[in-house]
Enzyme design. Structure first.
Site, short mmCIF file in Angstrom:
data_model
loop_
_atom_site.label_atom_id
_atom_site.label_comp_id
_atom_site.label_asym_id
_atom_site.label_seq_id
_atom_site.Cartn_x
_atom_site.Cartn_y
_atom_site.Cartn_z
N ASP A 139 12.39 -18.37 -26.16
CA ASP A 139 13.50 -18.93 -25.28
C ASP A 139 14.87 -19.06 -26.08
O ASP A 139 14.82 -18.97 -27.51
CB ASP A 139 13.24 -20.14 -24.44
CG ASP A 139 12.61 -21.09 -25.34
OD1 ASP A 139 12.76 -21.14 -26.61
OD2 ASP A 139 12.06 -22.22 -24.82
N ARG A 154 7.43 -22.12 -20.71
CA ARG A 154 8.92 -22.29 -20.12
C ARG A 154 9.27 -20.98 -19.70
O ARG A 154 9.77 -20.25 -20.28
CB ARG A 154 9.70 -22.82 -21.22
CG ARG A 154 9.37 -24.40 -21.66
CD ARG A 154 10.42 -24.61 -22.84
NE ARG A 154 9.89 -26.20 -23.29
CZ ARG A 154 9.12 -26.39 -24.11
NH1 ARG A 154 8.59 -25.42 -24.77
NH2 ARG A 154 9.07 -27.70 -24.45
N ASP A 190 9.45 -19.95 -30.62
CA ASP A 190 9.23 -19.67 -29.20
C ASP A 190 10.19 -18.76 -28.73
O ASP A 190 11.25 -18.65 -28.80
CB ASP A 190 9.39 -21.02 -28.28
CG ASP A 190 8.26 -22.00 -28.62
OD1 ASP A 190 7.25 -21.39 -29.18
OD2 ASP A 190 8.08 -22.96 -27.91
N TYR A 212 3.11 -18.69 -22.12
CA TYR A 212 4.34 -19.29 -22.19
C TYR A 212 4.78 -20.26 -21.10
O TYR A 212 4.92 -19.61 -20.03
CB TYR A 212 5.43 -18.70 -22.75
CG TYR A 212 6.41 -19.45 -23.49
CD1 TYR A 212 6.15 -20.31 -24.60
CD2 TYR A 212 7.98 -19.44 -23.10
CE1 TYR A 212 7.26 -21.30 -25.09
CE2 TYR A 212 8.91 -20.23 -23.59
CZ TYR A 212 8.45 -21.32 -24.52
OH TYR A 212 9.43 -21.71 -25.01
N GLU A 244 15.80 -22.00 -27.08
CA GLU A 244 16.03 -22.69 -28.22
C GLU A 244 15.05 -22.36 -29.34
O GLU A 244 15.32 -22.51 -30.54
CB GLU A 244 14.92 -24.06 -27.72
CG GLU A 244 15.90 -24.71 -26.82
CD GLU A 244 17.13 -25.55 -27.33
OE1 GLU A 244 17.11 -26.17 -28.39
OE2 GLU A 244 18.17 -25.68 -26.77
N GLU A 276 6.65 -22.66 -34.63
CA GLU A 276 7.31 -23.95 -34.44
C GLU A 276 6.37 -25.33 -34.43
O GLU A 276 6.83 -26.11 -34.96
CB GLU A 276 7.95 -24.14 -32.85
CG GLU A 276 9.21 -23.30 -32.84
CD GLU A 276 9.72 -23.86 -31.61
OE1 GLU A 276 9.79 -24.87 -30.85
OE2 GLU A 276 10.31 -22.61 -30.95
N HIS A 279 9.66 -11.94 -18.79
CA HIS A 279 8.73 -12.95 -18.95
C HIS A 279 7.79 -13.02 -17.81
O HIS A 279 7.92 -12.20 -16.66
CB HIS A 279 9.42 -14.41 -19.03
CG HIS A 279 10.49 -14.36 -20.17
ND1 HIS A 279 11.26 -15.55 -20.43
CD2 HIS A 279 10.83 -13.52 -21.22
CE1 HIS A 279 11.82 -15.58 -21.72
NE2 HIS A 279 11.60 -14.26 -21.88
#
Length: 846
Positions: free
Chosen positions: A84, A308, A82, A306, A86, A9, A353
């Site tokens: 997740d 998030r 990423d 990460y 999104e 990203e 995660h």
């Protein structure tokens, strides 16, 4: 030629990963989302199973083109955005764009995820690719569709019923309600008086505090003594008690305090707000930098995992390394007896995660402090300390509670017992590294060292101190406590908390005072409107259940189209009903203030298109109502009748200048000013309600001196001046500006020379767009490429504005009465310049 193309990203992450993968891999950045819903009505079509129309994000078209060119030379494509929803959606959108152009034929396409940006983690991920998860993609599409449908239908309703430019959101609105309800609690709170009785005791020359525990056979509670008379009666009883006092009981305990678990996104935001003063948005920005890679002398390396995540889980390898570092730095005795395993309470947490942790516990903050920028260093140190602390020994305290009897003066006197609490830290354990902060902490009175005491020992009474107190309202939300409340209610998800808060601030719904949120007048009106007419959709439980449903979609447990269908039908029916059945006056929430003594007309405070104002009279009166805007700091809910009357003292007459020009002061669309004759002077620090005639004359003199210094030559008969400007001297006749030749002294110019130079100069356009260009505004500066839209909801609030405002301007709007529109003289917005919109090919995807 690189055989493999990897897409991440951000360019920072691309640079770090490229270093780890070598020459056979080309790593490019998508720069966030590559495709989004078309910013107009119909982007989500409920009539056709919520089909969505997408287009490439304009600012990222060049990055998509770069990826297309690189893909032609590659054999394999690795989508490594990423880990997740999104990130999964970004990979899917890029896949759809490339596939639609036929560029994936004959190519291997796989998905990889990096939970930390280190050499071993990146290579491990590349060895275990997977396919795109359509469950995650559908969950993101569902969230995006929900946010779009709410924004495109509620926001225009707010424009019609309250004022233009407002927005409502599926997650933002319940968060605003939470802040406004806290304001209501504070406003409705009635303080209650109570008294405490403290004593100072002494034993062997050491003084220590004690509190009243028992009086007259009853345990002392918060409201046992509610006035001074009762408190003084206890004080007299203690003074009259026989001396010395006797130790009645001694209770000793050992208390163990365990460390907090490692950080999740929300707890990191809370702790960074408490300890570092960071906003949630700043915390996530700095954490992103630490995750993507920081170069501190040995090449870029990701310093944290990460950021998030809602998991507190740590991998076995990470725990082993953390414990090894603790043993080296603090000794084996500092370790917990067994490795601690934390489990997340959230039912939808993804235990695959990990919590936020250092990628290598060996990287000690002190060793890299000067190699990071200050914010990065402070946040990394916070994460490193919290992570190490979670595997350290508990803190051990010796506590003691001593009850002391004050023997009554006689048989009729009340029995009085005092209690002294003491605490001693025996083994610091994890506290030597880290201690968690708290919000709105209550003072702990047990942290005292008491003298050695046993039952039957005698102590002296050194003093008695009665203290008056009043109960306090619940505190306003700080960023930390708001994030905690959102998490507890299940509103939003870790990745959305920062954007929820920033959206509320950007919309003007909340202010920050002493690092606490206060609801603005417009924020309260919007919240009350939504709470009254859209109760279900700002209900905390409804919002939390919707988040659970989205999680179910991402887990493959629930189809996404039926979820949208259940939401849409009742929602749009309620929007249509409210639009036709609720008037603007009902929403304005006018509050009566009393009667104007001068005219006998009613006074009220209400919200207008340009802000809150006080009105004298009504729109039905023969005379036009009078208006006055509220002053900075005044609130609709709290302004009094007397304060409202003060607002109508403007304009104030302040006498005259020595030349006989009348002086007055007022507030206009550009702020407060002093007027003398036909000229104006802006007031920067002075208050128009209190400025004196003497001060007004000073302001006028300062203005005249500044003007005199600005004028080099003046030809009043021709209306031409030579002035000192921001970029040097120039000639003007108010329609043209002319440059002065560099070889000419401005003071030596003649009138004829000025006329000649002006004739050669272009006419200045004075139109709806001021002086720039030929009637159209200058192009706005290019924004820096964003990693991704903060949330779909935040994007919707902005994108909904442009097309709906254009649609509104195309209709003939009846002129509103002054009573409906608020005070006159407020600034009007210039309409946007018309220019043909570039046609974009819209892709439709179900």
């Amino acid at each position: 030629m690189s055989k493999n193309l990897v897409i991440v990203e951000s360019p920072a992450k691309a640079k770090t990963i490229k270093k780890y993968l070598g020459k056979d891999f080309e790593v490019l950045a998508s720069y966030g989302h590559v495709r989004d819903l078309v910013p107009k009505e119909g982007a989500v079509d409920p009539a056709h199973h919520f089909a969505m129309k997408y287009q490439v994000v304009e600012r990222n078209q060049k990055h998509v083109d770069a990826i297309s060119r690189a893909l032609k030379k590659a054999e394999a494509l690795f989508l490594a955005t990423d880990p997740d929803r999104e990130g999964e959606a970004i990979s899917w959108h890029l896949h759809e764009i490339l596939d639609g152009k036929g560029e994936l034929r004959g190519k291997s396409v796989q998905r990889v995820v990096f939970y930390e940006i280190t050499k071993s983690a990146v290579r491990e991920a590349m060895e275990h690719p997977r396919q795109l998860s359509m469950d995650l993609v559908n969950a993101q599409q569902t969230r995006r569709a929900l946010d779009y449908l709410v924004g495109f239908n509620l926001s225009p309703l707010l424009w019609k019923k309250v004022r233009p430019g407002l927005s409502a959101g599926r997650v933002q609105s319940p968060a605003l309600r939470m802040i406004c309800e806290r304001e209501d609690e504070i406003a409705a709170f009635v303080p209650r008086e109570y008294w405490t009785i403290d004593a100072e005791l002494e034993r062997g020359g050491q003084k220590f505090p004690a509190k009243l525990l028992e009086y007259g056979g009853a345990k002392v509670e918060q409201f046992s003594f509610t006035n001074e008379a009762e408190a003084r009666a206890v004080e007299r009883a203690l003074d009259a008690a026989r001396r010395p006092l006797t130790v009645l009981a001694v209770e000793r305990k050992q208390r163990r305090r365990n460390p907090a678990p490692p950080f999740t996104t929300s707890t990191l935001q809370q702790e960074a707000a408490r300890k570092l003063g960071f906003s949630a948005q700043k915390t996530m920005r700095v954490a992103q930098q630490l995750y993507e890679g920081v170069d501190f002398g040995e090449g870029a390396v990701g310093l944290i995992s990460y950021m998030r995540t809602d998991s507190v889980n740590l991998s076995k390898d990470a725990v082993a390394q953390i414990r090894e570092v603790i043993g080296k730095l603090y000794g084996q005795e500092a370790l917990s007896e067994e490795p601690r395993a934390y489990r997340t309470k959230s039912k939808n947490a993804q235990e695959a995660h990990e919590a936020i942790r250092p990628t290598s516990a060996d990287i000690v903050p002190a060793n890299i402090e000067g190699k990071l920028d200050p914010d990065q260093a402070r946040l990394y140190a916070l994460i490193w300390k919290r992570t190490l602390a979670c595997q350290m020994a508990p803190a051990v305290f010796d506590t003691v509670a001593v009850d002391v009897l004050a023997p009554p003066a006689d048989a009729a006197a009340a029995r009085i017992v005092l209690r002294a609490n003491g605490s001693t830290l025996v083994k610091p354990g994890y506290i030597s590294v880290y201690q968690e902060g708290v919000d709105d902490a209550v003072q702990d009175d047990s942290d005292h060292v008491l003298p050695p005491l046993e039952v039957g020992d005698q102590v002296s009474l050194a003093g008695v101190v009665p203290s008056q107190h009043f109960t306090e309202p619940p505190p306003r939300f700080s960023e930390a406590s708001l994030v905690k409340a959102l998490e507890e209610y299940g509103i939003g998800r870790p990745s959305t908390y920062a954007s929820i808060i920033s959206t509320l601030r950007d919309r003007g719904y909340v202010d920050i005072e002493n690092r606490r949120f206060t609801a603005t007048d417009i924020g309260k009106i919007v919240s009350r409107f939504l709470t009254q007419y859209f109760t279900t959709y700002v209900d905390y439980d409804f919002t939390a259940r919707m988040e659970d449903s989205l999680d179910a979609v991402s887990n493959g447990d629930e189809p996404w189209v039926p979820l949208l269908e259940r939401f849409w039908k009742p929602f749009i029916e309620l929007v249509k009903h409210t639009e036709t059945s609720v008037s603007r006056d009902e929403v304005a929430q006018a509050r009566d203030l009393g009667i104007d003594p001068a005219s006998g007309k009613p006074m009220s405070v209400r919200m207008g298109r340009f802000g809150p104002f006080v009105q004298i009279g009504t729109k039905d009166d023969a005379d036009k109502p009078r208006f006055a805007g509220l002053r900075p700091g005044q609130k609709m809910d709290t302004i009094t009748h007397a304060e409202a009357l003060e607002l109508f003292k403007l304009p104030r007459k302040l006498g005259a200048t020595p030349a006989g020009e009348e002086i007055s002061t007022n507030v206009g669309r550009f702020g407060p000013y002093v007027k003398y004759g036909s000229k104006y002077v802006s007031l920067k620090t002075d208050d128009p309600y209190t400025i004196t005639p003497e001060r007004a004359l000073e302001v006028i003199r300062e203005k005249e001196i500044a003007d005199a210094n600005r004028i080099i030559l003046d030809f009043p008969e021709a209306g031409i001046q030579v002035l000192n400007g921001r970029y040097g001297p120039y000639i003007t006749d108010k329609t043209r500006n002319a440059k002065i030749p560099k070889d000419r002294e401005p003071k030596t110019l003649t009138l004829e020379e000025c006329r000649t130079l002006l004739a050669e100069a272009p006419t200045r356009p004075f139109g709806r767009f001021g002086r720039k260009g030929k009637g159209a505004p200058a192009a706005p500066p290019k924004a820096k490429p964003a990693r991704r839209a903060a949330t779909a909801e935040a994007a919707t609030a902005d994108e909904v504005a442009a097309p709906l405002k254009r649609a509104a301007k195309s209709k003939t709007v009846a002129r509103k009465t002054a009573a409906a529109d608020g005070p006159a003289g407020a600034p009007k917005k210039a309409s946007a310049a018309k220019k043909p919109a570039a046609r974009k090919k819209a892709a439709t995807k179900r």
